[in-house]
Scaffold this motif. Structure first.
Motif: not given
Length: 312
Positions: A67-68, A78, A80-82
């Motif tokens: 999910d983000n 929202v 930015d998932v890293r």
């Protein structure tokens, strides 16, 4: 009752929560472009729990895997998932170290930031190219402090104006000699030294602007030069510098003494040229006591000049 459950303990805990909240606010509101959260691999960020009520739901929820969306209270953002965590394989995470011995590098010697013209050296590259006889030696009758004599004569030559009444000039010269505690050198002779210098300048530079005690500051080759020119003469062709030295020695000592001060005048000349873009190639040592004006010049090419290191 434990200390934490006491009134003082609860008050201290409340103050700590408020301080942590203020720190959290500062941390998350100072980002210019992006705010990066780095949660641990397992569990939530404990330092974010200061936002939560006791036994209440978390006010900030990080997105689950895949999910983000970050939920903060009733708001959704929202993100930015890293994933940046490494796997469980220790061998895969190990990085082989490579050691490289750097090649020897020759470092040039450091140069002083400041150059003091009065400490400049390099007499071997200079010579006397002209000597002007200004008149007979002035009388010194038991002067013991030559440094004070030099300061007094400098001040008189800088202040004196030949266009004023002789009695006023002599009285002012006597005041300067008294201020420096100089006995054994007459005010009348001091005025005579001023007169004969002006006669020489009128003959050599009849159309010129003469400014005494000129402060000079310039950057030469990455170094700072600061000083004060005794007498700066401006003509249509450029500039000349006269430096007063109350040297009472015999004629056979004049050349060595004048050349000793040549590097000092060279630095002044370079600073003047750097500041004005005009040549400054006439450099004179004026010896008012012995009645001589000696012009110094480079013997060949640019003579070496060094100077004392000053504090930055």
């Amino acid at each position: 009752m434990s200390a934490a459950d006491s009134a003082l303990g609860r008050a201290a805990w409340h103050r700590a929560i408020q301080e942590d909240t203020r720190l959290l606010y500062v941390g998350v509101t100072r980002a210019r472009d992006y705010l990066v959260f780095a949660p641990p691999a397992k569990g939530a960020l404990n330092w974010l729990k200061v936002l939560d009520e006791t036994d209440g739901p978390s006010r900030l929820t990080f997105p689950p895997e895949g999910d983000n969306l970050i939920h903060v209270g009733d708001e959704t953002f929202v993100a930015d998932v890293r994933p940046l965590t490494a796997g469980d394989d220790v061998a895969a995470r190990a990085v082989k170290q490579t050691y490289v011995r750097p090649a020897a590098v020759e470092v040039p010697p450091a140069i002083p930031l400041h150059l003091r013209p009065s400490a400049a050296r390099g007499e071997a590259g200079w010579r006397i190219v002209e000597t002007l006889d200004l008149g007979p030696r002035l009388r010194l009758d038991g002067v013991s402090d030559m440094a004070s004599l030099g300061e007094a004569v400098h001040a008189i030559l800088a202040y004196d104006d030949p266009n004023r009444a002789p009695a006023v000039r002599e009285a002012d010269a006597q005041t300067i000699l008294d201020r420096w505690g100089v006995a054994g050198f007459s005010a009348r002779d001091a005025i005579a030294a001023s007169d004969r210098l002006h006669v020489a300048m009128n003959g050599r530079w009849p159309q010129s602007q003469r400014t005494p005690e000129v402060p000079v500051s310039a950057t030469l080759g990455g170094q700072l030069v600061n000083g004060r020119i005794d007498l700066l003469i401006e003509t249509a062709a450029g500039f000349a510098i006269i430096d007063h030295k109350s040297f009472p020695g015999s004629p056979d000592q004049w050349v060595d003494r004048a050349i000793h001060y040549a590097p000092q005048l060279a630095l002044y000349a370079e600073a003047v040229q750097a500041a004005t873009g005009r040549p400054c190639d006439e450099l004179f040592i004026h010896m008012p006591i012995v009645g001589a004006l000696l012009r110094v010049a480079a013997a060949a090419g640019d003579p070496p000049v060094s100077a004392e290191v000053l504090p930055s």
